[in-house]
Design an enzyme around this catalytic site. Structure first.
Site, PDB file in Angstrom:
ATOM      1  N   SER A 128       1.304  -1.594  -0.157  1.00 31.05           N
ATOM      2  CA  SER A 128      -0.200  -0.096   0.254  1.00 31.05           C
ATOM      3  C   SER A 128       1.090   0.964  -0.133  1.00 31.05           C
ATOM      4  O   SER A 128       1.554   1.723  -0.978  1.00 31.05           O
ATOM      5  CB  SER A 128      -0.935   0.173   0.922  1.00 31.05           C
ATOM      6  OG  SER A 128      -1.812   1.044   1.152  1.00 31.05           O
ATOM      7  N   ASP A 162      -9.460  -4.887  -4.203  1.00 28.79           N
ATOM      8  CA  ASP A 162      -9.690  -3.757  -3.367  1.00 28.79           C
ATOM      9  C   ASP A 162     -10.178  -2.710  -3.049  1.00 28.79           C
ATOM     10  O   ASP A 162     -10.378  -1.836  -3.904  1.00 28.79           O
ATOM     11  CB  ASP A 162      -8.300  -3.753  -3.791  1.00 28.79           C
ATOM     12  CG  ASP A 162      -7.608  -3.286  -2.577  1.00 28.79           C
ATOM     13  OD1 ASP A 162      -7.738  -2.486  -1.801  1.00 28.79           O
ATOM     14  OD2 ASP A 162      -6.175  -2.904  -2.983  1.00 28.79           O
ATOM     15  N   HIS A 201      -8.286  -5.258  -0.076  1.00 28.65           N
ATOM     16  CA  HIS A 201      -6.620  -4.797   0.506  1.00 28.65           C
ATOM     17  C   HIS A 201      -5.673  -5.249   1.845  1.00 28.65           C
ATOM     18  O   HIS A 201      -5.880  -5.294   2.797  1.00 28.65           O
ATOM     19  CB  HIS A 201      -7.286  -3.481   0.752  1.00 28.65           C
ATOM     20  CG  HIS A 201      -5.963  -2.413   0.934  1.00 28.65           C
ATOM     21  ND1 HIS A 201      -5.440  -2.270  -0.233  1.00 28.65           N
ATOM     22  CD2 HIS A 201      -5.264  -1.697   1.856  1.00 28.65           C
ATOM     23  CE1 HIS A 201      -4.367  -1.412   0.264  1.00 28.65           C
ATOM     24  NE2 HIS A 201      -3.997  -1.036   1.583  1.00 28.65           N
TER      25      HIS A 201
END
Length: 220
Positions: free
Chosen positions: A115, A169, A200
Site C-alpha cells: 500500500s 481492493d 486490500h
C-alpha cells in the site's frame, strides 16, 4: 534513522529485504510472512521492517497515525504529498546505505512495500543510482508518476519490478494499480504483474508467488 523490526538470517547475511508496511500499521505487520517464503533453514537473507513515524493524515480527519506520507483526499492519487514522499525517501535511502555499509551489495537488496509502503518502494527503487535486486510493490500505485521521467535513475532502468493487487481492493482500486503498471511499462520498465481475488490484503497464493520471486532475485 528509522526504528526498525529486524530479522537476521540464520547464516551470515549476504542479501537484504527492506519491507515497508501500510498506513496505520507498523514494522511487525509482515514479520509472520517471512517463514512462509520458502527461503530454507540456512538462508542468508536479512529482513528489515521499518516503522513509519506518526503524522496527521488528512483523509482520517487529521488523526495522527503511522504513515509514510499524508493522504489528502479519498482519491489517493490526487493532491499527493510530494514533500512527505521526499522526506520518507531520504529515510529509506539511509536504510539502504546502512545495509551497503554493512557489506550487502546493492544488487542483493530488495525494496518491498504494501500500500503506502509499496508506493514508497516504487518511488525510491526507481531512483537508485546503484540498481537493486528488485522492487516489490503490493496493493499500491506509482506516486508522482509525472516526475518519474525527470527523476528516474538510468542505472535502475532494468530493475525487476513485482506488482500484485487484489481484484476487490476497496482502498487502492485495482484500476489505479493497473494504470501504474501501464505507466511503468510505457516508461520502459518490465513489470511482473499478478492479480488475486482479494481485498486490500495479502493471500496465501500471493505469498507463495512472492517467495518464488524473492528466491529467484536473490538466488536463494
Amino acid at each position: 534513522m528509522l526504528d526498525c523490526v529486524e530479522i537476521d538470517s540464520p547464516a551470515t547475511a549476504n542479501a537484504c529485504v527492506i519491507w515497508l508496511h501500510g498506513l496505520g500499521a507498523d514494522g511487525n505487520d509482515f514479520v509472520p510472512i517471512v517463514p512462509e517464503l520458502g527461503l530454507g533453514e540456512a538462508h542468508t537473507v536479512r529482513f528489515v521492517f521499518p516503522n513509519a513515524p506518526s503524522r496527521p493524515v488528512t483523509v482520517n480527519n487529521g488523526m495522527a497515525m503511522p504513515a509514510w506520507y499524508d493522504i489528502k483526499g479519498v482519491d489517493i492519487a490526487d493532491k499527493q504529498d510530494a514533500d512527505g514522499i521526499a522526506a520518507t525517501a531520504n529515510q529509506i535511502n539511509e536504510l539502504i546505505a546502512r545495509e551497503i555499509q554493512a557489506g550487502i551489495k546493492p544488487e542483493r537488496i530488495v525494496l518491498a512495500g504494501f500500500s503506502q509502503g509499496g508506493a514508497i518502494a516504487l518511488h525510491v527503487g526507481l531512483r537508485q543510482h546503484a540498481r537493486l535486486a528488485g522492487v516489490m510493490a503490493l496493493s499500491t500505485y506509482l506516486p508522482l508518476h509525472d516526475r518519474l521521467a525527470d527523476e528516474a535513475a538510468a542505472e535502475s532502468a532494468d530493475v525487476a519490478i513485482f506488482m500484485a493487487h487484489g481484484t476487490e481492493d476497496p482502498v487502492v482500486p485495482i484500476t489505479l494499480g493497473q494504470t501504474s503498471r501501464d505507466q511503468l511499462e510505457t516508461a520502459g520498465y518490465h513489470v511482473a504483474w499478478h492479480e488475486y481475488p482479494m481485498a486490500h490484503q495479502v493471500c496465501l497464493p500471493e505469498i507463495a508467488t512472492i517467495g518464488r520471486w524473492l528466491r529467484e532475485r536473490l538466488a536463494v
